[in-house]
Design a protein around this motif. Sequence first.
Motif, PDB file in Angstrom:
ATOM      1  N   LYS A 187       0.856  -1.190   0.000  1.00 58.92           N
ATOM      2  CA  LYS A 187       0.000   0.000   0.000  1.00 58.92           C
ATOM      3  C   LYS A 187       0.890   1.238   0.000  1.00 58.92           C
ATOM      4  O   LYS A 187       1.641   1.459   0.942  1.00 58.92           O
ATOM      5  N   SER A 218      -2.470   5.447  -2.759  1.00 59.84           N
ATOM      6  CA  SER A 218      -3.300   6.449  -2.091  1.00 59.84           C
ATOM      7  C   SER A 218      -2.610   7.798  -2.195  1.00 59.84           C
ATOM      8  O   SER A 218      -1.417   7.915  -1.911  1.00 59.84           O
ATOM      9  N   ASN A 228      -0.423  12.468   8.327  1.00 61.98           N
ATOM     10  CA  ASN A 228      -1.070  11.599   7.340  1.00 61.98           C
ATOM     11  C   ASN A 228      -0.376  10.251   7.207  1.00 61.98           C
ATOM     12  O   ASN A 228      -1.039   9.238   6.956  1.00 61.98           O
ATOM     13  N   ASP A 231      -1.590   8.291  10.186  1.00 63.02           N
ATOM     14  CA  ASP A 231      -2.976   7.911   9.942  1.00 63.02           C
ATOM     15  C   ASP A 231      -3.043   6.743   8.955  1.00 63.02           C
ATOM     16  O   ASP A 231      -3.840   5.815   9.108  1.00 63.02           O
ATOM     17  N   PHE A 232      -2.199   6.791   7.950  1.00 63.95           N
ATOM     18  CA  PHE A 232      -2.106   5.734   6.939  1.00 63.95           C
ATOM     19  C   PHE A 232      -1.732   4.404   7.588  1.00 63.95           C
ATOM     20  O   PHE A 232      -2.338   3.357   7.298  1.00 63.95           O
ATOM     21  N   SER A 234      -2.224   3.444  10.623  1.00 66.19           N
ATOM     22  CA  SER A 234      -3.327   2.986  11.465  1.00 66.19           C
ATOM     23  C   SER A 234      -4.502   2.456  10.647  1.00 66.19           C
ATOM     24  O   SER A 234      -4.988   1.346  10.882  1.00 66.19           O
ATOM     25  N   HIS A 235      -4.936   3.229   9.668  1.00 62.07           N
ATOM     26  CA  HIS A 235      -6.158   2.888   8.940  1.00 62.07           C
ATOM     27  C   HIS A 235      -5.970   1.829   7.862  1.00 62.07           C
ATOM     28  O   HIS A 235      -6.933   1.169   7.463  1.00 62.07           O
ATOM     29  N   LYS A 236      -4.742   1.665   7.383  1.00 61.98           N
ATOM     30  CA  LYS A 236      -4.473   0.652   6.357  1.00 61.98           C
ATOM     31  C   LYS A 236      -3.903  -0.635   6.947  1.00 61.98           C
ATOM     32  O   LYS A 236      -3.519  -1.543   6.215  1.00 61.98           O
ATOM     33  N   ASN A 237      -3.874  -0.727   8.267  1.00 63.02           N
ATOM     34  CA  ASN A 237      -3.397  -1.928   8.967  1.00 63.02           C
ATOM     35  C   ASN A 237      -2.003  -2.353   8.484  1.00 63.02           C
ATOM     36  O   ASN A 237      -1.760  -3.517   8.156  1.00 63.02           O
ATOM     37  N   PHE A 263      -1.671   7.765  18.346  1.00 61.23           N
ATOM     38  CA  PHE A 263      -1.857   6.489  17.669  1.00 61.23           C
ATOM     39  C   PHE A 263      -1.179   5.404  18.491  1.00 61.23           C
ATOM     40  O   PHE A 263       0.014   5.171  18.361  1.00 61.23           O
ATOM     41  N   ASN A 265      -0.933   2.305  18.368  1.00 60.10           N
ATOM     42  CA  ASN A 265      -0.319   1.137  17.753  1.00 60.10           C
ATOM     43  C   ASN A 265       0.934   1.464  16.945  1.00 60.10           C
ATOM     44  O   ASN A 265       1.581   0.579  16.415  1.00 60.10           O
TER      45      ASN A 265
END
Length: 278
Positions: A187, A218, A228, A231-232, A234-237, A263, A265
Amino acid sequence: MKKILFPTDFSDVANNAFVHALEFAKIIKGEILLLHTFELPVIENQFTPDSYFSIYDSMQLTQFDMFKGQIPKLRELAEKQHLENIKLSHKLVEGDLIYNIKRTIEEENIDFVIMGTSGATGWEAFFIGSNTGAVVSAVNVPVLSVPVEAEFTKVKNIGFTTRFREKDKKSLRQVLKIAKKSNAAVKCLYVKTSKSDIDQEAINQWEKEFLNEPIEFSVVQSDLVKENILDFISHKNIDILAMITHKRNFFSELFNPSLTQKFSNISTVPILAMHEEE
């Protein structure tokens, strides 16, 4: 066969990273070279010259005995992961850590370095001043840094940050090879700032070139690059984040406590630092 250099001080941090090194070796069908370094102290002049040799011999013997005693423990870790078939060799050398890592990379034709990292401020310690951060800056092969909090899980998503430059493609293809061997997806993230000189045509060309690969692109328009990226993750695992080290100071800013506390994680994500092509 790919060769992984694993510098270790046999701490819990290093042993945790060793599990990641074993699993990474399994993915790339590689072998691991364990490296432990130690430095002899400067002896004050009240000792006689004859005393120097006995002191140094004693300290070297102590280091050797410690090293010899730790190797079976690492082999036990490999057995617990059912990876005892991964080829392990080991090297004990006196001298500066960074110097010996660089020398070993050249002498042994090393492809990757894997190290553990820790600290009260997590990734900030890694990128600002720890041994791992110094290694990233000093060597010319990819360095996978593993935080002590990171328990190994199967790699399903590998993140890759890019600026859609032609020279980024080599690193992306290297990441893609690793991803295919582990059946993972790649990703890619590009944070397009107000100063960006990349146009949509260039982005379209990348998407077309990698159309048949397991890659998701993305593009986010924002001047908040660091936020960002976090955030990427976190949200894209993201399980491993691959980044090109074109700006070391950017890395130190990226993982500072004021951001990472948002965040929970982030501190458990290993980072693969790749070197910018000239």
